[in-house]
Design a protein around this motif. Structure first.
Motif, PDB file in Angstrom:
ATOM      1  N   PRO A   1       0.742  -1.122   0.063  1.00 53.85           N
ATOM      2  CA  PRO A   1      -0.092  -0.088   0.040  1.00 53.85           C
ATOM      3  C   PRO A   1       0.879   1.376   0.069  1.00 53.85           C
ATOM      4  O   PRO A   1       1.905   1.326   0.393  1.00 53.85           O
ATOM      5  CB  PRO A   1      -0.712  -0.033   1.413  1.00 53.85           C
ATOM      6  N   ASP A   2       0.316   2.329  -0.573  1.00 52.43           N
ATOM      7  CA  ASP A   2       1.014   3.680  -0.396  1.00 52.43           C
ATOM      8  C   ASP A   2       1.010   4.231   1.014  1.00 52.43           C
ATOM      9  O   ASP A   2       0.361   3.403   1.956  1.00 52.43           O
ATOM     10  CB  ASP A   2       0.389   4.704  -1.486  1.00 52.43           C
ATOM     11  N   LEU A   3       1.597   5.177   1.268  1.00 53.95           N
ATOM     12  CA  LEU A   3       1.955   5.604   2.847  1.00 53.95           C
ATOM     13  C   LEU A   3       0.441   6.029   3.388  1.00 53.95           C
ATOM     14  O   LEU A   3       0.132   5.849   4.584  1.00 53.95           O
ATOM     15  CB  LEU A   3       2.652   6.710   2.559  1.00 53.95           C
ATOM     16  N   GLU A   4      -0.358   6.592   2.560  1.00 61.12           N
ATOM     17  CA  GLU A   4      -1.787   7.087   3.089  1.00 61.12           C
ATOM     18  C   GLU A   4      -2.377   5.984   3.592  1.00 61.12           C
ATOM     19  O   GLU A   4      -3.233   5.668   4.671  1.00 61.12           O
ATOM     20  CB  GLU A   4      -2.582   7.776   2.078  1.00 61.12           C
ATOM     21  N   HIS A   5      -2.557   4.701   2.788  1.00 62.32           N
ATOM     22  CA  HIS A   5      -3.154   3.601   3.199  1.00 62.32           C
ATOM     23  C   HIS A   5      -2.370   2.879   4.157  1.00 62.32           C
ATOM     24  O   HIS A   5      -3.378   2.062   5.081  1.00 62.32           O
ATOM     25  CB  HIS A   5      -3.269   2.665   1.915  1.00 62.32           C
ATOM     26  N   THR A   6      -1.187   2.851   4.392  1.00 65.93           N
ATOM     27  CA  THR A   6      -0.613   2.193   5.315  1.00 65.93           C
ATOM     28  C   THR A   6      -1.040   2.956   6.727  1.00 65.93           C
ATOM     29  O   THR A   6      -1.102   2.043   7.746  1.00 65.93           O
ATOM     30  CB  THR A   6       0.964   2.318   5.337  1.00 65.93           C
ATOM     31  N   VAL A   7      -0.916   4.282   6.875  1.00 63.06           N
ATOM     32  CA  VAL A   7      -1.239   4.928   8.006  1.00 63.06           C
ATOM     33  C   VAL A   7      -2.638   4.581   8.557  1.00 63.06           C
ATOM     34  O   VAL A   7      -3.059   4.370   9.524  1.00 63.06           O
ATOM     35  CB  VAL A   7      -0.940   6.482   7.960  1.00 63.06           C
ATOM     36  N   LYS A   8      -3.556   4.971   7.483  1.00 63.25           N
ATOM     37  CA  LYS A   8      -5.106   4.206   7.815  1.00 63.25           C
ATOM     38  C   LYS A   8      -4.986   2.926   8.255  1.00 63.25           C
ATOM     39  O   LYS A   8      -5.948   2.816   9.271  1.00 63.25           O
ATOM     40  CB  LYS A   8      -5.987   4.457   6.519  1.00 63.25           C
ATOM     41  N   LEU A   9      -4.609   2.025   7.792  1.00 62.93           N
ATOM     42  CA  LEU A   9      -4.714   0.446   8.117  1.00 62.93           C
ATOM     43  C   LEU A   9      -3.956   0.593   9.779  1.00 62.93           C
ATOM     44  O   LEU A   9      -4.679  -0.370  10.464  1.00 62.93           O
ATOM     45  CB  LEU A   9      -3.502  -0.204   7.445  1.00 62.93           C
ATOM     46  N   ALA A  10      -2.786   1.237   9.823  1.00 68.00           N
ATOM     47  CA  ALA A  10      -2.596   1.219  11.249  1.00 68.00           C
ATOM     48  C   ALA A  10      -3.532   1.827  12.188  1.00 68.00           C
ATOM     49  O   ALA A  10      -3.676   1.375  13.379  1.00 68.00           O
ATOM     50  CB  ALA A  10      -1.267   1.857  11.491  1.00 68.00           C
ATOM     51  N   GLU A  11      -4.207   2.771  11.944  1.00 66.41           N
ATOM     52  CA  GLU A  11      -5.299   3.333  12.670  1.00 66.41           C
ATOM     53  C   GLU A  11      -6.664   2.452  12.974  1.00 66.41           C
ATOM     54  O   GLU A  11      -7.137   2.033  13.955  1.00 66.41           O
ATOM     55  CB  GLU A  11      -5.830   4.534  12.002  1.00 66.41           C
ATOM     56  N   ILE A  12      -6.902   1.715  11.669  1.00 68.86           N
ATOM     57  CA  ILE A  12      -8.057   0.759  11.719  1.00 68.86           C
ATOM     58  C   ILE A  12      -7.931  -0.322  12.472  1.00 68.86           C
ATOM     59  O   ILE A  12      -8.702  -0.956  13.390  1.00 68.86           O
ATOM     60  CB  ILE A  12      -8.611   0.454  10.327  1.00 68.86           C
ATOM     61  N   LEU A  13      -6.550  -0.922  12.561  1.00 68.27           N
ATOM     62  CA  LEU A  13      -6.050  -2.130  13.293  1.00 68.27           C
ATOM     63  C   LEU A  13      -5.514  -1.664  14.601  1.00 68.27           C
ATOM     64  O   LEU A  13      -5.467  -2.771  15.479  1.00 68.27           O
ATOM     65  CB  LEU A  13      -5.145  -2.775  12.404  1.00 68.27           C
ATOM     66  N   GLN A  14      -5.587  -0.467  15.028  1.00 64.61           N
ATOM     67  CA  GLN A  14      -5.123   0.034  16.318  1.00 64.61           C
ATOM     68  C   GLN A  14      -3.743  -0.503  16.705  1.00 64.61           C
ATOM     69  O   GLN A  14      -3.683  -1.231  17.795  1.00 64.61           O
ATOM     70  CB  GLN A  14      -6.233  -0.516  17.285  1.00 64.61           C
ATOM     71  N   VAL A  15      -2.787  -0.512  15.861  1.00 64.07           N
ATOM     72  CA  VAL A  15      -1.504  -0.787  15.936  1.00 64.07           C
ATOM     73  C   VAL A  15      -0.561   0.463  15.691  1.00 64.07           C
ATOM     74  O   VAL A  15      -1.008   1.307  15.037  1.00 64.07           O
ATOM     75  CB  VAL A  15      -0.901  -1.961  15.265  1.00 64.07           C
ATOM     76  N   SER A  16       0.608   0.468  16.216  1.00 65.81           N
ATOM     77  CA  SER A  16       1.558   1.538  15.555  1.00 65.81           C
ATOM     78  C   SER A  16       2.044   1.007  14.096  1.00 65.81           C
ATOM     79  O   SER A  16       1.902   0.034  13.853  1.00 65.81           O
ATOM     80  CB  SER A  16       2.672   1.853  16.506  1.00 65.81           C
ATOM     81  N   LEU A  17       2.696   2.040  13.502  1.00 67.31           N
ATOM     82  CA  LEU A  17       3.278   1.635  12.285  1.00 67.31           C
ATOM     83  C   LEU A  17       4.725   0.966  12.313  1.00 67.31           C
ATOM     84  O   LEU A  17       4.656  -0.094  11.529  1.00 67.31           O
ATOM     85  CB  LEU A  17       3.699   3.090  11.581  1.00 67.31           C
ATOM     86  N   ASP A  18       5.295   0.796  13.382  1.00 66.73           N
ATOM     87  CA  ASP A  18       6.314   0.023  13.640  1.00 66.73           C
ATOM     88  C   ASP A  18       5.843  -1.534  13.833  1.00 66.73           C
ATOM     89  O   ASP A  18       6.415  -2.364  13.417  1.00 66.73           O
ATOM     90  CB  ASP A  18       6.921   0.440  14.996  1.00 66.73           C
ATOM     91  N   GLU A  19       4.657  -1.666  14.510  1.00 67.11           N
ATOM     92  CA  GLU A  19       4.131  -2.921  14.810  1.00 67.11           C
ATOM     93  C   GLU A  19       3.611  -3.321  13.350  1.00 67.11           C
ATOM     94  O   GLU A  19       3.821  -4.637  13.042  1.00 67.11           O
ATOM     95  CB  GLU A  19       2.721  -3.069  15.667  1.00 67.11           C
ATOM     96  N   LEU A  20       2.880  -2.770  12.568  1.00 69.42           N
ATOM     97  CA  LEU A  20       2.579  -3.112  11.311  1.00 69.42           C
ATOM     98  C   LEU A  20       3.570  -3.369  10.240  1.00 69.42           C
ATOM     99  O   LEU A  20       3.632  -4.484   9.776  1.00 69.42           O
ATOM    100  CB  LEU A  20       1.412  -2.120  11.066  1.00 69.42           C
ATOM    101  N   ILE A  21       4.419  -2.362  10.171  1.00 68.34           N
ATOM    102  CA  ILE A  21       5.681  -2.853   9.088  1.00 68.34           C
ATOM    103  C   ILE A  21       6.694  -3.482   9.658  1.00 68.34           C
ATOM    104  O   ILE A  21       7.240  -4.421   8.713  1.00 68.34           O
ATOM    105  CB  ILE A  21       5.919  -1.464   8.709  1.00 68.34           C
ATOM    106  N   LEU A  22       7.212  -3.198  10.736  1.00 72.34           N
ATOM    107  CA  LEU A  22       8.597  -3.938  11.232  1.00 72.34           C
ATOM    108  C   LEU A  22       8.305  -5.028  12.278  1.00 72.34           C
ATOM    109  O   LEU A  22       9.309  -5.622  12.764  1.00 72.34           O
ATOM    110  CB  LEU A  22       9.656  -2.737  11.775  1.00 72.34           C
ATOM    111  N   ALA A  23       6.913  -5.077  12.732  1.00 76.42           N
ATOM    112  CA  ALA A  23       6.878  -6.123  13.698  1.00 76.42           C
ATOM    113  C   ALA A  23       7.341  -6.012  14.870  1.00 76.42           C
ATOM    114  O   ALA A  23       7.987  -6.761  15.662  1.00 76.42           O
ATOM    115  CB  ALA A  23       7.054  -7.588  13.268  1.00 76.42           C
TER     116      ALA A  23
END
Length: 118
Positions: free
Chosen positions: A43-65
Motif C-alpha cells: 500500500p501507499d503511505l496514506e493507506h498504510t497509516v489508515k491501516l494502522a489506525e483501523i487495526l489499532q497498532v503502531s506503524l512499527d508494529e504493522l511494518i517492522l513487527a
C-alpha cells in the motif's frame, strides 16, 4: 512472505475483520487487500497509516513487527478519596441515567452553590 504482509493478515484476523470489511473501511477493493497480504503489492503511505489506525497498532508494529515499547493502560485508583470533579462526574452520570430532569436541576443547583461558595 514479507513482514508487512504477515503482520497485516495477523492483525486483521485478530480484529475479526474480513478482507471485504477492511477494504470498505479503506475505500479500496478486496483484491488490493489480498495482494498486500500475499506480498504481491504494497500500500501507499496514506493507506498504510489508515491501516494502522483501523487495526489499532503502531506503524512499527504493522511494518517492522516491533513490539511497542510503552503500553498505555487506564488505571483507576480506588484507594484514595474522590476529588470534587470526580464526584460531580459520577453525580452527572448517575443522575442522567435514571433521574434526568431531577438530575439537571440538582446538578445545576449544586454547581451554582459550589461556585458561589468559592
Amino acid at each position: 512472505m514479507t513482514t508487512f504482509s504477515t503482520q497485516l493478515k495477523k492483525f486483521r484476523q485478530e480484529r475479526h475483520l474480513s478482507q471485504d470489511e477492511l477494504a470498505k473501511d479503506l475505500f479500496i477493493s478486496r483484491q488490493a487487500i489480498s495482494k498486500w497480504e500475499n506480498a504481491e503489492a504494497t500500500p501507499d503511505l496514506e493507506h498504510t497509516v489508515k491501516l494502522a489506525e483501523i487495526l489499532q497498532v503502531s506503524l512499527d508494529e504493522l511494518i517492522l513487527a516491533k513490539e511497542p515499547e510503552v503500553k498505555i493502560e487506564w488505571v483507576i485508583e480506588k484507594d484514595r478519596p474522590m476529588n470534587i470533579w470526580e464526584f460531580f462526574c459520577q453525580l452527572l452520570v448517575g443522575c442522567f441515567s435514571s433521574w434526568r430532569s431531577f438530575g439537571v436541576v440538582f446538578v445545576t443547583a449544586a454547581l451554582h452553590f459550589w461556585l458561589n461558595w468559592l
